[in-house]
Design an enzyme around this catalytic site. Structure first.
Site, mmCIF file in Angstrom:
data_model
loop_
_atom_site.group_PDB
_atom_site.id
_atom_site.type_symbol
_atom_site.label_atom_id
_atom_site.label_comp_id
_atom_site.label_asym_id
_atom_site.label_seq_id
_atom_site.Cartn_x
_atom_site.Cartn_y
_atom_site.Cartn_z
ATOM 1 N N LYS A 21 -10.448 98.852 47.524
ATOM 2 C CA LYS A 21 -11.322 99.607 46.950
ATOM 3 C C LYS A 21 -12.664 99.590 47.481
ATOM 4 C CE LYS A 21 -11.970 95.641 43.644
ATOM 5 N NZ LYS A 21 -13.072 95.258 42.840
ATOM 6 N N ASP A 22 -12.806 98.714 48.509
ATOM 7 C CA ASP A 22 -14.252 98.658 49.354
ATOM 8 C C ASP A 22 -14.276 99.630 50.296
ATOM 9 O OD1 ASP A 22 -15.047 96.416 47.334
ATOM 10 O OD2 ASP A 22 -14.610 94.931 48.912
ATOM 11 N N ARG A 69 -17.662 101.955 36.806
ATOM 12 C CA ARG A 69 -16.461 102.560 36.277
ATOM 13 C C ARG A 69 -16.037 101.776 34.858
ATOM 14 N NH1 ARG A 69 -11.814 100.415 36.683
ATOM 15 N NH2 ARG A 69 -12.388 98.766 38.036
ATOM 16 N N ARG A 70 -15.996 100.547 35.351
ATOM 17 C CA ARG A 70 -15.613 99.551 34.237
ATOM 18 C C ARG A 70 -16.452 99.975 32.839
ATOM 19 N NH1 ARG A 70 -14.667 94.586 38.107
ATOM 20 N NH2 ARG A 70 -12.628 95.073 38.828
ATOM 21 N N ARG A 111 -23.381 90.322 39.258
ATOM 22 C CA ARG A 111 -22.846 90.241 40.534
ATOM 23 C C ARG A 111 -22.413 88.782 40.906
ATOM 24 N NH1 ARG A 111 -24.921 93.555 44.450
ATOM 25 N NH2 ARG A 111 -23.132 92.838 45.527
ATOM 26 N N CYS A 165 -18.302 103.464 45.503
ATOM 27 C CA CYS A 165 -18.096 102.336 44.593
ATOM 28 C C CYS A 165 -19.373 102.383 43.522
ATOM 29 C CB CYS A 165 -17.933 101.048 45.084
ATOM 30 S SG CYS A 165 -19.175 100.519 46.021
ATOM 31 N N ARG A 187 -19.020 84.645 38.908
ATOM 32 C CA ARG A 187 -18.869 85.388 37.845
ATOM 33 C C ARG A 187 -18.261 84.830 36.487
ATOM 34 N NH1 ARG A 187 -16.894 91.437 39.764
ATOM 35 N NH2 ARG A 187 -16.494 90.466 41.565
#
Length: 320
Positions: free
Chosen positions: A92-93, A140-141, A158, A251, A164
């Site tokens: 995804k990166d 997105r989330r 972050r 992203c 996190r």
């Protein structure tokens, strides 16, 4: 593959230096060692840690840092310079356009692609208290969660996966949203309070999958990586990445996609791809589901359908 000229080769694997990145790279190396031994290749492997721009800038949301490839650019440069031979990325990166001279050599078997909640009291999304504080690093989330639960206070968070999770205690969050894949790879599945169903939150393109990047002209490494490739993951991720590439997204924009193989047929697998583009405030969520045989064509068709529904305007407004 012959083993006459490559017996002594040390293959250098580049990775980010977070605990998750090092765990993922270690798992890939274990698998490559097994393949190397099985094939009688005699390769050895070593890890090279590389700090990326996305790792250095931790006090700004990803959407404000801007630019594609925040977590891969420095690693790709090390590949081009011959300092490393393989780069292990979270898929995804990876930006859609890879640097000239580089290629994705393998997409190993994917783990759970869904997002998940880590909470203090074992809540799922629907049982979180009214106005709960939820931390996420992803537009997105937050777009999709605001759509489902407009009452939630979504705040940017972050840092690495472990830092996190610590912020649940240290900064008083009720929940943080993470990729289930990261917790699975770290062996922390017991920390997952609830998976977030795909009909509520479509995952990021390639979430749960790794991309193993190499130089196009390194035939030894290309042959080795071909043995690591998982056909199903490769095909479904190609559909998702074609969707991303058609939308020209990174992203920092609310884009999600998830493809699955729904049947194996004589002329190849039939894919189903769900694509999503949302507004940052969660008020507009555009979704499209299509089926097809050609992954690249399917991704393009889903993206074009969303563009026709107004996705291009949403992306233009937020600088996508």
């Amino acid at each position: 593959m012959s083993n006459n000229s490559n017996e002594q080769r040390v293959i250098v694997v580049g990775t980010r230096q977070s605990a998750l990145a090092l765990t993922q790279s270690g798992q890939v190396i274990d698998e490559l060692k097994r393949i190397s031994e099985q094939q009688g290749l005699g390769y050895t492997f070593e890890i090279r840690k590389i700090i990326t721009k996305g790792d250095r800038i931790l006090d700004v949301t990803l959407s404000k840092v801007g630019g594609k490839g925040l977590f891969v650019k420095e690693i790709e440069q090390a590949l081009l310079d011959g300092e490393i031979d393989i780069a292990v990325h979270s898929m995804k990166d990876m930006p859609f356009e890879l640097h000239e001279g580089l290629m994705n050599g393998a997409t190993p078997k994917r783990v759970n692609p869904l997002d998940c909640l880590v909470t203090r009291n074992g809540h799922d999304l629907d049982s979180l208290p009214q106005g709960a504080r939820v931390g996420t690093s992803s537009l997105r989330r937050s777009s999709q969660l605001k759509n489902r639960r407009p009452d939630l206070q979504l705040e940017s968070i972050r840092g690495n996966i472990d830092s996190r999770m610590r912020k649940l205690e240290t900064e008083g969050f009720d929940a943080v949203v993470l990729a289930a894949a990261g917790l699975t790879r770290m062996g922390w599945e017991d920390r997952i309070s609830a998976l977030i169903p795909e009909d509520v939150c479509i995952p990021a393109v390639g979430q749960g999958a790794l991309g193993i990047e190499c130089r196009v002209n390194d035939s030894q490494v290309r042959e080795l990586l071909a043995l690591l490739n998982d056909r199903e993951t490769d095909i479904t991720v190609r559909a998702e990445r074609s969707f991303l590439g058609t939308l020209n997204g990174g992203c920092q924009v609310p884009i999600g996609a998830h493809a699955t193989i729904i049947s194996e047929e004589a002329d190849g697998p039939l894919l189903e791809l769900t694509g999503m583009v949302g507004s940052p405030d969660g008020e507009t969520l555009l979704k499209e589901i299509k089926r097809g045989k050609d992954p690249e064509e399917l991704g393009k068709k889903v993206a074009e359908s969303l563009i026709a529904s107004g996705a291009d305007r949403i992306l233009a407004e937020i600088g996508g």
